[in-house]
Design a protein around this motif. Structure first.
Motif, PDB file in Angstrom:
ATOM      1  N   TYR A  79       0.849  -1.192   0.000  1.00 62.16           N
ATOM      2  CA  TYR A  79       0.000   0.000   0.000  1.00 62.16           C
ATOM      3  C   TYR A  79       0.884   1.242   0.000  1.00 62.16           C
ATOM      4  N   TYR A  81       1.694   3.367  -2.692  1.00 65.51           N
ATOM      5  CA  TYR A  81       2.574   3.616  -3.820  1.00 65.51           C
ATOM      6  C   TYR A  81       2.210   4.941  -4.489  1.00 65.51           C
ATOM      7  N   ALA A  82       2.781   6.011  -4.011  1.00 65.80           N
ATOM      8  CA  ALA A  82       2.418   7.354  -4.477  1.00 65.80           C
ATOM      9  C   ALA A  82       2.730   7.570  -5.951  1.00 65.80           C
ATOM     10  N   LYS A  83       3.713   6.839  -6.495  1.00 63.99           N
ATOM     11  CA  LYS A  83       4.122   7.064  -7.870  1.00 63.99           C
ATOM     12  C   LYS A  83       3.219   6.366  -8.890  1.00 63.99           C
ATOM     13  N   PRO A  85      -0.300   5.604 -10.863  1.00 61.11           N
ATOM     14  CA  PRO A  85      -1.490   6.386 -11.215  1.00 61.11           C
ATOM     15  C   PRO A  85      -2.632   6.120 -10.232  1.00 61.11           C
ATOM     16  N   GLN A  86      -3.508   7.098 -10.086  1.00 62.36           N
ATOM     17  CA  GLN A  86      -4.607   6.990  -9.133  1.00 62.36           C
ATOM     18  C   GLN A  86      -5.445   5.733  -9.362  1.00 62.36           C
ATOM     19  N   LYS A  87      -5.744   5.418 -10.610  1.00 65.72           N
ATOM     20  CA  LYS A  87      -6.557   4.244 -10.912  1.00 65.72           C
ATOM     21  C   LYS A  87      -5.874   2.969 -10.435  1.00 65.72           C
ATOM     22  N   ARG A  89      -3.657   2.715  -8.037  1.00 63.10           N
ATOM     23  CA  ARG A  89      -3.679   2.692  -6.571  1.00 63.10           C
ATOM     24  C   ARG A  89      -5.023   2.211  -6.048  1.00 63.10           C
ATOM     25  N   GLU A  90      -6.103   2.669  -6.675  1.00 64.01           N
ATOM     26  CA  GLU A  90      -7.437   2.258  -6.247  1.00 64.01           C
ATOM     27  C   GLU A  90      -7.667   0.770  -6.500  1.00 64.01           C
ATOM     28  N   GLU A  91      -7.135   0.279  -7.607  1.00 59.19           N
ATOM     29  CA  GLU A  91      -7.285  -1.146  -7.904  1.00 59.19           C
ATOM     30  C   GLU A  91      -6.549  -2.003  -6.869  1.00 59.19           C
ATOM     31  N   LYS A  93      -5.822  -1.114  -3.808  1.00 57.34           N
ATOM     32  CA  LYS A  93      -6.541  -0.961  -2.543  1.00 57.34           C
ATOM     33  C   LYS A  93      -7.744  -1.896  -2.490  1.00 57.34           C
TER      34      LYS A  93
END
Length: 200
Positions: A79, A81-83, A85-87, A89-91, A93
């Protein structure tokens, strides 16, 4: 506990896709570059069981490894991983949350924290979510060979002070090093004890 057999048992993104054989599960999770794959390889005594990478977010699925034919070691995506893409990261999560909230066989979730740094807000938020949902967890400090014993003890003490601001007591805590095998016996003995006393 001695690990005599460790084999890959399957990957999934949803609990409905887990291996059909239902056995106790002990899962490992942590932030980017915390040393999760190296720790798993050290614990199992298999150099390439979990693939290591310097690329954050390499693990995007839930990987089950069958240990001694009797329990699963579960490698979760990380969990924070700021680098990514948002999509993406959501996947990730969604994959993590589906597993930790819906896997009925999960006995313990080990949260890995880099022993060289202050425990981060993202770690604290994740741990708080575990507590709110009654998910049993422990903390494994990684890379404990990277600094002297006094510095290490002071850093862990600082982290424990932070944790005690929100928790009445500390969870089970372990110190580890994938280079020296520090913590291996303690972690495996703890898992062995949980397997022997599942209702405690």
């Amino acid at each position: 506990m001695t690990i005599t057999d460790a084999v890959f048992a399957g990957s999934s993104t949803r609990t409905s896709q887990k291996p059909k054989q239902k056995l106790p599960e002990f899962a490992f999770i942590g932030r980017s570059n915390v040393g999760k794959s190296s720790l798993i390889n050290m614990i199992t005594g298999r150099k390439k069981l979990a693939m290591t990478s310097a690329t954050p977010g390499k693990t995007k699925v839930v990987n089950h490894f069958l240990i001694n034919g009797s329990w699963y070691l579960v490698d979760l995506p990380g969990y924070g991983y700021a680098k990514l893409p948002q999509k993406a990261r959501e996947e990730l999560k969604a994959v993590i949350r589906d597993y930790i909230h819906n896997s009925e066989e999960l006995m313990m979730l080990f949260v890995l924290v880099d022993s060289r740094h202050d425990i981060g807000r993202i770690d604290l938020d994740f741990i708080a979510e575990l507590g709110e949902n009654g998910i049993p967890f422990g903390i494994i400090y990684t890379k404990c060979d990277k600094q002297g014993p006094n510095v290490l003890a002071a850093q862990i003490a600082r982290n424990e002070d932070v944790l005690l601001q929100d928790w009445e007591e500390l969870p089970p805590t372990f110190r580890s090093s994938s280079q020296t095998a520090m913590g291996r016996d303690e972690i495996l003995d703890y898992i062995d004890n949980v397997l022997a006393n599942p209702n405690n």
